[in-house]
Write a protein that holds these residues in place. Structure first.
Motif, short mmCIF file in Angstrom:
data_model
loop_
_atom_site.label_atom_id
_atom_site.label_comp_id
_atom_site.label_asym_id
_atom_site.label_seq_id
_atom_site.Cartn_x
_atom_site.Cartn_y
_atom_site.Cartn_z
N ASP A 1 37.59 51.80 0.95
CA ASP A 1 38.50 50.75 0.50
C ASP A 1 39.82 51.26 -0.05
N VAL A 2 39.80 52.44 -0.66
CA VAL A 2 40.99 52.96 -1.34
C VAL A 2 41.45 54.27 -0.70
N GLY A 3 40.56 55.22 -0.55
CA GLY A 3 40.93 56.51 0.03
C GLY A 3 40.70 57.64 -0.95
N PHE A 4 41.54 58.63 -0.87
CA PHE A 4 41.46 59.80 -1.74
C PHE A 4 42.88 60.15 -2.15
N GLY A 5 43.03 60.90 -3.23
CA GLY A 5 44.37 61.24 -3.69
C GLY A 5 44.41 61.52 -5.17
N PHE A 6 45.44 61.02 -5.82
CA PHE A 6 45.72 61.38 -7.20
C PHE A 6 45.61 60.20 -8.16
N LEU A 7 45.06 60.47 -9.35
CA LEU A 7 45.01 59.51 -10.45
C LEU A 7 46.05 59.95 -11.48
N TRP A 8 46.74 59.02 -12.06
CA TRP A 8 47.80 59.33 -13.01
C TRP A 8 48.74 60.39 -12.42
N PHE A 9 49.27 60.03 -11.29
CA PHE A 9 50.07 60.90 -10.43
C PHE A 9 51.24 61.57 -11.15
N ASN A 10 52.06 60.83 -11.88
CA ASN A 10 53.29 61.40 -12.44
C ASN A 10 53.38 61.38 -13.96
N LEU A 11 52.27 61.22 -14.64
CA LEU A 11 52.31 61.22 -16.09
C LEU A 11 52.32 62.66 -16.58
N LYS A 12 53.37 63.04 -17.26
CA LYS A 12 53.53 64.44 -17.70
C LYS A 12 52.65 64.81 -18.89
N THR A 13 52.21 63.83 -19.68
CA THR A 13 51.46 64.14 -20.90
C THR A 13 49.97 64.29 -20.68
N LYS A 14 49.48 64.10 -19.48
CA LYS A 14 48.04 64.23 -19.24
C LYS A 14 47.62 65.70 -19.33
N LYS A 15 46.36 65.93 -19.56
CA LYS A 15 45.84 67.29 -19.74
C LYS A 15 45.79 68.07 -18.44
N GLY A 16 45.72 67.39 -17.33
CA GLY A 16 45.65 68.09 -16.05
C GLY A 16 45.78 67.13 -14.89
N LEU A 17 45.73 67.69 -13.73
CA LEU A 17 45.84 66.93 -12.49
C LEU A 17 44.49 66.32 -12.13
N TYR A 18 44.47 65.03 -11.86
CA TYR A 18 43.27 64.37 -11.37
C TYR A 18 43.44 64.21 -9.86
N ARG A 19 42.57 64.84 -9.10
CA ARG A 19 42.67 64.76 -7.65
C ARG A 19 41.31 64.42 -7.06
N ILE A 20 41.19 63.20 -6.56
CA ILE A 20 39.96 62.81 -5.88
C ILE A 20 40.00 63.43 -4.49
N LEU A 21 39.02 64.25 -4.21
CA LEU A 21 38.96 64.97 -2.95
C LEU A 21 38.57 64.05 -1.79
N SER A 22 39.04 64.37 -0.61
CA SER A 22 38.59 63.66 0.58
C SER A 22 37.17 64.12 0.88
N PRO A 23 36.41 63.38 1.69
CA PRO A 23 35.07 63.85 2.05
C PRO A 23 35.09 65.24 2.70
N GLU A 24 36.10 65.52 3.51
CA GLU A 24 36.20 66.84 4.13
C GLU A 24 36.46 67.92 3.08
N GLU A 25 37.27 67.60 2.09
CA GLU A 25 37.55 68.57 1.01
C GLU A 25 36.31 68.80 0.14
N ILE A 26 35.48 67.78 0.01
CA ILE A 26 34.23 67.97 -0.73
C ILE A 26 33.41 69.06 -0.05
N LEU A 27 33.32 69.00 1.27
CA LEU A 27 32.61 70.05 1.99
C LEU A 27 33.29 71.40 1.83
N ASP A 28 34.63 71.42 1.88
CA ASP A 28 35.37 72.67 1.68
C ASP A 28 35.10 73.25 0.30
N LEU A 29 34.90 72.38 -0.68
CA LEU A 29 34.60 72.82 -2.03
C LEU A 29 33.28 73.59 -2.08
N TYR A 30 32.32 73.14 -1.32
CA TYR A 30 31.00 73.74 -1.37
C TYR A 30 30.81 74.95 -0.45
#
Length: 171
Positions: A63-92
């Motif tokens: 329904d939504v896809g994969f990508g970034f949460l809180w894309f351009n907020l500079k004060t966040k502690k780090g980058l939130y990146r929801i991996l694509s299903p293919e990237e999940i496999l690459d992770l493992y």
């Protein structure tokens, strides 16, 4: 279990990564994948990892896809990146080609340990080098780093809490 409100994210869904530079003021940035490609990726995850991706995560990808949460907020502690299903496999799994850069080398051991020992599947990179956010395969809960740090009861709750206060689970 309440599913993610995909309608909320519709304005943040893009056809590809090409227009990312034009979206500097957006809170989120997602790219959708063709449903047939997603089904193939889900089957590959199930085959390679011997686990079924949770229903709400599959629905989110569709329904939504994969990508970034809180894309351009500079004060966040780090980058939130929801991996694509293919990237999940690459992770493992390490790349087959030694000439390819291994983007997930620092994450891999923790991802495997949590999958095998705690039935948690990594789906989101966060902040520091081996920081991962996991979804519980049996309970759908969201965990930060390990099963000791449950940060939401569902993907929907995680996204709602994060939308209300970025880095809410870091307090």
């Amino acid at each position: 279990m309440k599913m993610v409100n995909a309608e909320f994210f519709q304005k943040y869904i893009h056809p590809n990564w090409d227009d990312i530079s034009h979206c500097k003021s957006e809170k989120y940035y997602f790219v959708k994948t063709d449903v047939a490609d997603l089904e193939k990726a889900f089957s590959e995850i199930q085959y390679q990892l011997s686990v079924e991706p949770p229903k709400d995560l599959k629905a989110f990808f569709k329904d939504v896809g994969f990508g970034f949460l809180w894309f351009n907020l500079k004060t966040k502690k780090g980058l939130y990146r929801i991996l694509s299903p293919e990237e999940i496999l690459d992770l493992y799994f390490e790349p087959d080609d030694d000439n390819l850069q291994d983007d997930f080398a620092t994450y891999r051991e923790n991802a495997w340990n949590n999958l095998e020992e705690n039935k948690l599947m990594a789906f989101c990179l966060f902040g520091e080098e081996d920081s991962l956010i996991y979804i519980g395969l049996s309970d759908g809960g969201i965990y930060y780093l390990s099963p000791k740090r449950r940060i939401a009861n569902s993907l929907n709750e995680f996204l709602d809490l994060l939308d209300a206060e970025v880095d809410y689970f870091m307090q």
